[in-house]
Design a protein around this motif. Structure first.
Motif, PDB file in Angstrom:
ATOM      1  N   VAL A 261      -7.830  -0.469 -16.770  1.00 23.32           N
ATOM      2  CA  VAL A 261      -8.919  -0.288 -17.731  1.00 23.32           C
ATOM      3  C   VAL A 261      -8.722   0.980 -18.546  1.00 23.32           C
ATOM      4  O   VAL A 261      -8.311   2.002 -18.028  1.00 23.32           O
ATOM      5  N   HIS A 262      -8.965   0.917 -19.809  1.00 28.43           N
ATOM      6  CA  HIS A 262      -9.014   2.140 -20.596  1.00 28.43           C
ATOM      7  C   HIS A 262     -10.094   2.025 -21.661  1.00 28.43           C
ATOM      8  O   HIS A 262     -10.204   1.044 -22.376  1.00 28.43           O
ATOM      9  N   PRO A 263     -10.924   3.060 -21.706  1.00 27.75           N
ATOM     10  CA  PRO A 263     -12.079   2.980 -22.593  1.00 27.75           C
ATOM     11  C   PRO A 263     -11.678   3.172 -24.052  1.00 27.75           C
ATOM     12  O   PRO A 263     -10.897   4.057 -24.375  1.00 27.75           O
TER      13      PRO A 263
ATOM     14  N   TRP B 164     -11.153   9.214 -12.223  1.00 32.14           N
ATOM     15  CA  TRP B 164     -11.302   8.395 -13.419  1.00 32.14           C
ATOM     16  C   TRP B 164     -12.779   8.234 -13.743  1.00 32.14           C
ATOM     17  O   TRP B 164     -13.567   7.783 -12.915  1.00 32.14           O
TER      18      TRP B 164
ATOM     19  N   PRO C 133     -15.509   3.701 -18.265  1.00 29.70           N
ATOM     20  CA  PRO C 133     -16.168   3.541 -19.573  1.00 29.70           C
ATOM     21  C   PRO C 133     -17.519   2.845 -19.465  1.00 29.70           C
ATOM     22  O   PRO C 133     -18.110   2.489 -20.479  1.00 29.70           O
TER      23      PRO C 133
ATOM     24  N   CYS D 229      -7.368  -0.314 -10.592  1.00 27.73           N
ATOM     25  CA  CYS D 229      -8.421  -0.164 -11.610  1.00 27.73           C
ATOM     26  C   CYS D 229      -8.009   0.871 -12.639  1.00 27.73           C
ATOM     27  O   CYS D 229      -8.152   0.672 -13.844  1.00 27.73           O
ATOM     28  N   LEU D 230      -7.455   1.979 -12.147  1.00 29.77           N
ATOM     29  CA  LEU D 230      -7.086   3.066 -13.040  1.00 29.77           C
ATOM     30  C   LEU D 230      -6.072   2.592 -14.068  1.00 29.77           C
ATOM     31  O   LEU D 230      -6.101   2.993 -15.219  1.00 29.77           O
TER      32      LEU D 230
ATOM     33  N   LEU E 144      -9.359   9.507  -6.124  1.00 26.34           N
ATOM     34  CA  LEU E 144      -8.456   9.263  -5.009  1.00 26.34           C
ATOM     35  C   LEU E 144      -7.602  10.503  -4.843  1.00 26.34           C
ATOM     36  O   LEU E 144      -7.021  10.996  -5.811  1.00 26.34           O
TER      37      LEU E 144
ATOM     38  N   ALA F 234      -5.446   1.271  -2.925  1.00 24.66           N
ATOM     39  CA  ALA F 234      -4.639   0.453  -3.829  1.00 24.66           C
ATOM     40  C   ALA F 234      -5.499  -0.153  -4.921  1.00 24.66           C
ATOM     41  O   ALA F 234      -5.138  -0.154  -6.094  1.00 24.66           O
TER      42      ALA F 234
ATOM     43  N   ILE G  97      -6.386   2.454  -7.512  1.00 26.67           N
ATOM     44  CA  ILE G  97      -5.291   2.735  -8.447  1.00 26.67           C
ATOM     45  C   ILE G  97      -5.127   1.597  -9.446  1.00 26.67           C
ATOM     46  O   ILE G  97      -4.934   1.830 -10.641  1.00 26.67           O
TER      47      ILE G  97
ATOM     48  N   THR H  68       0.832  -1.201   0.000  1.00 22.99           N
ATOM     49  CA  THR H  68       0.000   0.000   0.000  1.00 22.99           C
ATOM     50  C   THR H  68       0.867   1.251   0.000  1.00 22.99           C
ATOM     51  O   THR H  68       0.636   2.194  -0.746  1.00 22.99           O
TER      52      THR H  68
ATOM     53  N   LEU I  63      -9.005   9.881 -17.442  1.00 27.27           N
ATOM     54  CA  LEU I  63      -8.353  10.330 -16.213  1.00 27.27           C
ATOM     55  C   LEU I  63      -8.349  11.845 -16.123  1.00 27.27           C
ATOM     56  O   LEU I  63      -8.340  12.545 -17.130  1.00 27.27           O
TER      57      LEU I  63
ATOM     58  N   ILE J 192       2.492   1.752  -3.405  1.00 27.23           N
ATOM     59  CA  ILE J 192       1.572   2.228  -4.443  1.00 27.23           C
ATOM     60  C   ILE J 192       1.203   3.682  -4.192  1.00 27.23           C
ATOM     61  O   ILE J 192       1.222   4.514  -5.098  1.00 27.23           O
TER      62      ILE J 192
ATOM     63  N   TYR K 113      -7.638   8.119 -21.309  1.00 28.17           N
ATOM     64  CA  TYR K 113      -8.287   7.023 -20.560  1.00 28.17           C
ATOM     65  C   TYR K 113      -9.272   7.510 -19.507  1.00 28.17           C
ATOM     66  O   TYR K 113      -9.447   6.866 -18.477  1.00 28.17           O
TER      67      TYR K 113
END
Lengths: 423, 328
Positions: free
Chosen positions: B39-41, A212, A215, B35-36, A224, B30, B33, A7, A163, A10, A161
């Motif tokens: 995945v990308h659409p 994010w 989709p 997930c971020l 976050l 965690a 993140i 954790t 973001l 990351i 993406y």
């Protein structure tokens, strides 16, 4: 052991990525998004890949946003309108007169907190695009004897993406009301639970946020953020006024949210949110605090209503756990409000709040039993840019000897750019 | 179990076993993140994705783009375009759009800007090739030529934004849409041009016919009262005259003394038709219509795009309803 270190790693990496991404990385990211849009037949994919790799290798930040093969033909030119590079500027005054029939116990920094007149705030909002990649928003708040940088943050506009990142001083997106300013509220004062759990200004701080937009076929957004965990005004359940040196990622305050929206039809819709917040607290010994929240916003607005009438129910529930040297403190708070926009000129609303209390609370030693407050408001909007609001509250702290009746009358006026509100 | 007897220094290394429930909750971050990163659409559709803020703009894009485009309208035709709820669900089409059509002149200023920021779509940001502001290609009316102030009401500083009621402006916007679609989707440039030509022919026929018909009306029958000052383009097209507005100033609700003035003006001029878009309140207009033995024309706010109504049909139907009322 394993989970903790992963954790931390990351979290550390994500902070690094947000704060110090090299220009070449950003450049290639921007370039890759824009290229996917062009569909010119003359340039083959191989050609394009070659050109892109050349840009990537040179690490030339100036190349960001230039799409390979997309036409930059100029379209209809602007004719006649006043052009200006000035940001959008608006100035909002919130002033109030109040009467308390007992000891005022308001928690919000912008609440009227004594009998008589008060300047709730004078907010200067400025915003504009920095370049194709960022916009900047600033909310500077003036009190009678001071200035405060309430929010100032940059938001990315061109990350791929789905973001988006924000950096600077900002209100965290915990729940529904926390991220908003008094001029977007339906009541004169801040909900008690926000004041008790986050502080007089709501939860905010210097930090970075990544969100994010998924989709999925409905609105599903995850965010976050990592912020400094200090500030009596803004993170009182965490480090508060404590002067504390950040040594590692676990010393920051993390906020994570999931927001969803369900349009049942043109008139009815439902927003749902889940939020969690984790960080160190000021009681020492690596003690930590967690706050969990859920929010609901149910709105009925007949799409063809000539009176633009709308009925909205908004409720938030927050649950807090704090480690303290002698144990664990659990408390919670809720508010629920129903607001009816009758016509464009008139609005009425009611709000109920309940916030529990615990013994041995180092932050609120007197708040040992629940506090309830019921408020009613009626608002008159002479135009879209001004409003007059009358609010009455019955405040019942069971830990105090007497309930308090409160009457408030507030005036809000706004000049400058026509600010749009988020849904 | 909580461990409260640990070292008093908070800056020392974290202790094992302490506060597992809190540490575990950091795991949520965690997961988020992870997930971020994963995945990308990738919206895999051959059609050009067009989003229009207003249904009339959507109908124009549909007419020019035909089967090559997939068009979504954000506002509903019977909804006041000044006051649309900026629903988060609008972010879905916006985030996938190749082309965004806006009316401009601040009409959508109360709801579009935050959506545009949150859509995270660089293709449709102002200045990009996927952002088209229709007001930049039309001949704007009521452009203030002196300093304006909000005391005058909700004035649009760039000019009156309600130009889509005039098919001549609609045609100019359609041309700009065709040009932009050709840039985004170059392979089909010829087809866009053909479709634009067909649309232009059909719309011009309807428009010219309406202009001829209205020109034959006597002067006295060509004057109207409006609710909001939003019909200047319609009046300019059909040679009509606005003699009063029920709102004393744009965006300010009618008041009794102003309405009394309007009544006097109507009687003096012999005007008997009140025209307003369907999303404005009816009660006052009903009363006025009764007092002057006149009638109300409920103008459609926009093409019933989702029900398949085209821009040409919408212009034809609106002008016919208006002509019917005026020629009585």
């Amino acid at each position: 052991m394993g989970l903790t270190s992963v954790t931390r790693l990351i979290a550390f990496l994500s902070v690094c990525a947000l704060t110090s991404a090299p220009a070449s990385v950003l450049g290639s990211v921007f370039a890759s998004t824009s290229t996917s849009t062009s569909s010119a037949g003359e340039v083959s994919d191989v050609d394009r890949a070659l050109i892109e790799s050349a840009f990537g290798a040179s690490g030339d930040g100036d190349a960001a946003g230039q799409s390979v093969g997309s036409s930059s033909s100029s379209f209809a030119s602007f004719s006649g309108a006043i052009q200006s590079m000035n940001p959008e500027i608006s100035l909002i005054l919130d002033a109030a007169a109040a009467y308390f029939d007992g000891e005022p116990m308001q928690l919000g920094g912008h609440d009227p907190n004594k009998t008589g007149f008060s300047l709730q705030q004078l907010e200067l909002h400025m915003a504009g695009s920095v370049d194709p990649f960022f916009r900047l928003d600033a909310n500077i708040v003036f009190a009678l004897f001071g200035v405060e940088v309430e929010e100032v943050y940059a938001t990315t506009l061109a990350l791929p993406y789905g973001l988006q990142a924000r950096g600077g001083q900002f209100l965290t997106r915990f729940g529904r009301i926390n991220a908003t300013h008094p001029h977007a509220w339906s009541f004169v004062d801040q909900p008690l639970v926000i004041g008790k759990f986050f502080g007089s200004e709501g939860n905010r701080g210097l930090g970075a946020e990544l969100s994010w937009l998924s989709p999925l076929p409905w609105y599903f957004e995850v965010s976050l953020s990592a912020n400094n965990a200090d500030g009596e005004c803004c993170a009182r359940s965490f480090l508060g006024a404590d002067d504390f040196e950040v040594r590692g990622p676990l010393d920051l305050l993390y906020t994570t949210t999931i927001k969803q929206f369900f349009p049942f039809n043109d008139s009815w819709s439902l927003s749902l949110g889940l939020s969690g917040q984790f960080g160190p607290n000021a009681s020492g010994y690596h003690n930590r605090t967690a706050i969990f929240g859920t929010d609901v916003y149910l709105r009925y607005r007949p799409v063809d209503s000539a009176e633009r009438s709308a009925l909205s129910l908004q409720a938030e529930g927050l649950y807090r756990r704090r480690q303290i040297p002698d144990g664990l403190l659990d408390d919670f708070g809720i508010y629920a409000q129903l607001v009816w926009n009758i016509t464009p000129e008139w609005e009425v609303g009611g709000r109920f709040e309940h916030v529990s209390g615990v013994s041995d609370d180092p932050l609120d030693p007197d708040w040992t039993r629940p506090r309830r407050r019921t408020s009613l408001e009626a608002t008159f909007y002479p135009s879209h840019f001004s409003r007059l609001r009358l609010q009455g509250s019955y405040d019942e702290p069971l830990f105090a000897s007497q309930p308090v009746y409160v009457a408030m009358f507030s005036l809000e006026v706004m000049i400058g750019a026509h600010g749009a509100h988020s849904f | 179990m909580l461990d409260s007897s640990s070292s008093p220094s908070r800056t020392a290394r974290p202790r094992e076993g302490a506060s597992n429930w809190l540490r575990a909750s950091n795991g949520l971050g965690a997961v988020a993140i992870a997930c971020l990163l994963l995945v990308h659409p990738t919206p895999a559709s051959a059609k050009v994705q067009v989003v229009a803020t207003l249904p009339d703009l959507a109908a124009l894009a549909e007419a020019v783009g035909g089967d090559l485009v997939e068009v979504t309208a954000l506002a509903k035709p019977n909804q006041d375009p000044h006051y649309v709820d900026g629903r988060p669900s609008f972010l879905i089409p916006l985030s996938r759009a190749d082309l965004l059509l806006v009316n401009g002149l601040d009409l959508e200023v109360g709801w579009l800007p935050p959506l545009l920021t949150n859509a995270r779509n660089a293709k449709i940001m102002p200045g990009a090739s996927g952002y088209l502001d229709g007001s930049l290609v039309i001949h704007r009316l009521e452009v203030p030529n002196s300093r304006i102030d909000r005391a005058m009401g909700d004035i649009h500083p760039g000019g009156n934004p309600h130009y889509l009621y005039d098919p001549r402006a609609g045609l100019l916007v359609a041309e700009a849409i065709a040009e932009r679609l050709s840039t985004i989707d170059r392979d089909h440039e010829a087809l866009y041009r053909t479709q634009l030509a067909a649309f232009s022919k059909a719309l011009t026929e309807v428009s010219d016919a309406a202009m001829r018909k209205f020109a034959e009306l006597p002067e006295a029958k060509r004057q109207l009262v409006v609710y909001h000052q939003s019909l200047v383009y319609l009046f300019d097209w059909l040679g009509l005259k606005e003699i009063a507005a029920l709102e004393p100033k744009p965006g300010i609700a009618p008041n009794p003394s102003h309405v009394a003035d309007v009544l006097a003006t109507m009687r003096k001029a012999g005007a008997r038709v009140i025209i307003q878009e369907e999303f404005y309140p009816r009660r006052l207009s009903d009363t006025l219509a009764k007092m002057t033995h006149g009638e109300i024309v409920n103008l459609r706010g926009g093409a019933r795009f989702e029900e398949g109504e085209t821009y040409v049909q919408r212009i034809e139907r609106s002008s016919e309803a208006l002509y019917h009322a005026l020629s009585q």
